[in-house]
Design an enzyme around this catalytic site. Structure first.
Site, PDB file in Angstrom:
ATOM      1  N   TYR A   1      -1.021 -10.125  -2.076  1.00  0.00           N
ATOM      2  CA  TYR A   1      -1.424  -9.033  -2.965  1.00  0.00           C
ATOM      3  C   TYR A   1      -1.678  -9.541  -4.390  1.00  0.00           C
ATOM      4  O   TYR A   1      -2.805  -9.517  -4.888  1.00  0.00           O
ATOM      5  CB  TYR A   1      -0.325  -7.957  -3.012  1.00  0.00           C
ATOM      6  CG  TYR A   1      -0.096  -7.200  -1.737  1.00  0.00           C
ATOM      7  CD1 TYR A   1      -0.620  -5.918  -1.560  1.00  0.00           C
ATOM      8  CD2 TYR A   1       0.677  -7.734  -0.711  1.00  0.00           C
ATOM      9  CE1 TYR A   1      -0.391  -5.191  -0.411  1.00  0.00           C
ATOM     10  CE2 TYR A   1       0.918  -7.015   0.454  1.00  0.00           C
ATOM     11  CZ  TYR A   1       0.379  -5.742   0.605  1.00  0.00           C
ATOM     12  OH  TYR A   1       0.614  -5.034   1.751  1.00  0.00           O
TER      13      TYR A   1
ATOM     14  N   GLU B   1      -5.260   2.221  -1.395  1.00  0.00           N
ATOM     15  CA  GLU B   1      -5.679   2.475  -0.009  1.00  0.00           C
ATOM     16  C   GLU B   1      -7.168   2.785   0.065  1.00  0.00           C
ATOM     17  O   GLU B   1      -7.846   2.396   1.020  1.00  0.00           O
ATOM     18  CB  GLU B   1      -4.849   3.607   0.590  1.00  0.00           C
ATOM     19  CG  GLU B   1      -3.341   3.409   0.527  1.00  0.00           C
ATOM     20  CD  GLU B   1      -2.883   2.072   1.094  1.00  0.00           C
ATOM     21  OE1 GLU B   1      -3.574   1.494   1.949  1.00  0.00           O
ATOM     22  OE2 GLU B   1      -1.806   1.594   0.669  1.00  0.00           O
TER      23      GLU B   1
END
Length: 657
Positions: free
Chosen positions: A415, A329
């Site tokens: 991803y 994050e």
């Protein structure tokens, strides 16, 4: 946002002025990149009704009242507009389940009504709000109310929180849920600054993805400002019994009082991660990096809301084994928040870059072997997922998705395949060259929304031109526009996993467990490898032996739980079912619970149990999680007659390759 696990070892894990030239509070200027003059068709966002080529929101000012009893936000959204088409006189906004009370324009200081129309709702995209602005006013204001069922908001009763005393509310705007709590141009191709004034009951703390003051009093009246331009999916709000503790001068944790000390201990190395990323890719440009620990119902691992990352409490297990999520994050502060995909067709520009950067943080802080383990887990998960995917969903450069909710495009492909592509380029041109290139990509496109065509043009001009022959055009085509993994992909190999595989194979052959001195050094990575390589089923006596030795049933580690419980359920191991039910009732993180629901749904008895648990869990699940579980259970078909005997036969387990 992280859907899948990126794991750090046991006890290994370990924002003030960031060095920006812009003064605090000033919105950084957009930088014109060399290829920006070319407008790509990939910039078009088919998931939004907005027409940013005609008019764009430059600034948003919210004035909202937060009502827990009504489960509602109500107030006004005021837009400062940039009219880009001289002939345009209409502002089109995205909404979902919003009650629009009135629309006005600022005409020399006086607010005058505007004609507007709200279209019928589309199940995926909500309702188009068309506002007639014949004078092309610079400011327009919408007065509105949210619905209690807003897809981007979750309202929790006190009993569903850690403390059990006060209610809780939080948002989840990605991908297109912001429109359910603010009428917006809900597309990542539009960036805006924002301010907000929010009133609430005085016993809760309200936070937003903005300049939260760690010392702000809890008084029911809060003001916020986000001076850096962000896309709509990064708009975030939360309210509850929240307190703050610092980690460093520019980073800290917000959480419920019962959780705060555990969270600070788990995330104490966050400042090291920030400094490491700055050394690689330039200054942190968002001033502070704080984290908010949400209740267990949060549907994702984390959400990279600028200045205030939202986190699942399932990563707080007491040994720091799961907090690589913080690195992921945090990495979004460069890839995604700073440089954003212009449409969800190119989500790999957000998530692939972030997964690559997260891997570099891992390697810089904790060594090459740890990075190899992470990559190998990602690569194996990607290949397993691709085996059941349509070829068109395996591309990095996705085709337009008209009529399809962009949440459906979320898979391991953007991803893991995205990061793998960048690792491939790094290997071909050399790490030092690729690091310099990637830093320039972030610098030259800071606070911009970009598309895949822009990246390819920038890559060719600013990196590959200096390294002729390093990467061929047909290789780029393979990575971006063809399914599967190209044969030239670099292979991740972990020595630790080789040892785990040896121990597993020996146990399968001899029923003798690995030496305790060996397993005592295994972290979460190793246990994930151990369980994932077992095959679809084991014999009940094998599961009993593992459970007695390692205590998998009842584990507090969600990464182990999501692998152990499906294996145990498929294998007909009775002690695991009740514990699995308790786990999926307590936790709402989709990634951890959907594999368990899937395993239960393979038998009639399991489906009945799953539906029973789901009904108990539903009030505490986020709407996104509820929809996912409901769809899974609805899709589950009754087993064919010959399949009914499969569980008994399956207890013999799978042969070791």
């Amino acid at each position: 946002m992280r859907l899948t696990a990126l794991l750090f070892p046991l006890a290994m894990i370990a924002a003030g002025c960031s060095g920006d030239t812009a003064a605090p509070g000033d919105a950084p200027p957009a930088v014109q990149s060399p290829e920006a003059a070319t407008v790509s068709e990939r910039r078009h966002d088919e998931h939004s009704h907005a027409q940013p080529d005609k008019v764009r929101i430059a600034d948003l000012a919210l004035d909202l009242a937060l009502d827990f009893d009504a489960r509602q936000l109500a107030g006004t959204a005021t837009y400062t507009l940039e009219w880009t088409d001289p002939a345009a006189t209409q502002l089109v906004l995205d909404t979902r389940e919003l009650a629009i009370e009135k629309v006005e324009a600022d005409a020399n200081g006086a607010w005058t009504p505007l004609q507007h129309a709200l279209d019928a709702a589309d199940p995926a995209f909500g309702s188009r709000l068309a506002i007639e602005v014949p004078q092309r006013n610079a400011r327009v204001r919408v007065t509105y109310r949210t619905a209690p069922t807003a897809s981007g908001l979750q309202w929790l009763e006190p009993s569903m929180t850690e403390g059990g005393v006060q209610p809780f509310m939080f948002s989840q705007s990605q991908a297109i849920h912001a429109r359910s709590w603010v009428p917006l141009q809900d597309t990542p191709g539009v960036r805006f600054t924002y301010s907000a004034h929010v009133t609430s009951r005085p016993d809760v703390m309200v936070l937003m993805s903005a300049d939260n003051d760690p010392a702000a009093p809890r008084d029911g009246d809060y003001s916020f400002r986000m001076p850096q331009p962000i896309p709509s999916y990064l708009l975030a709000i939360a309210a509850g019994d929240l307190v703050f503790k610092p980690i460093s001068a520019r980073s800290g944790v917000w959480a419920e009082p019962a959780m705060i000390d555990r969270a600070v201990a788990e995330f104490e190395d966050t400042e090291k991660m920030i400094a490491t990323t700055e050394a690689l890719y330039g200054p942190y440009r968002w001033e502070r990096y704080d984290m908010l620990v949400l209740p267990p119902s949060f549907p994702f691992g984390g959400m990279e809301n600028p200045r205030l990352t939202f986190l699942t409490p399932t990563v707080i297990v007491g040994d720091k084994s799961l907090v690589s999520l913080i690195a992921h994050e945090l990495a979004h502060s460069w890839s995604g928040n700073l440089v954003t995909n212009a449409s969800w067709k190119d989500i790999w520009l957000n998530e692939g870059f972030t997964t690559y950067v997260q891997g570099r943080i891992t390697e810089a802080l904790y060594g090459e072997e740890m990075a190899q383990m992470e990559r190998q887990i990602d690569h194996d998960t990607l290949k397993d997922e691709m085996a059941g995917m349509r070829p068109e969903d395996q591309l990095l450069a996705l085709a337009p998705l008209p009529g399809r909710d962009p949440d459906e495009a979320l898979s391991e492909v953007p991803y893991a395949k995205g990061a793998w592509f960048l690792q491939f380029i790094e290997e071909r041109v050399g790490r030092a060259n690729f690091d310099a290139f990637l830093r320039s990509w972030f610098d030259d496109h800071a606070f911009q929304s970009v598309d895949g065509d822009q990246f390819v043009a920038y890559l060719k001009q600013n990196l590959l031109a200096a390294h002729p022959g390093a990467v061929r055009d047909e290789e780029l085509e393979q990575w971006l526009n063809q399914p599967g993994i190209p044969p030239t992909a670099p292979i991740a190999r972990s020595r630790t996993f080789a040892n785990v595989d040896t121990a597993r194979i020996a146990w399968r052959g001899s029923a003798i467990l690995p030496n305790a001195q060996v397993t005592s050094e295994w972290g979460t990575h190793a246990w994930v490898r151990f369980l994932e390589s077992m095959g679809d089923t084991l014999r009940v006596e094998q599961l009993e032996q593992l459970d007695q030795a390692y205590g998998f049933t009842g584990t507090a580690n969600g990464e182990i739980a999501m692998r152990w419980y499906p294996l145990a359920i498929r294998s007909g191991y009775p002690p695991a079912q009740e514990a699995a039910g308790a786990f999926i009732q307590r936790v709402g993180r989709r990634k951890l619970i959907l594999p368990i629901y899937q395993a239960l749904a393979t038998t009639a008895e399991g489906r009945a149990f799953a539906r029973e648990v789901f009904e108990r869990a539903r009030p505490g699940y986020h709407p996104i999680t509820t929809a996912s579980v409901q769809a899974l259970l609805d899709k589950a078909a009754e087993p064919a007659p010959q399949a009914a005997a499969a569980p008994a036969a399956a207890t013999t387990g799978q042969p070791e390759p």
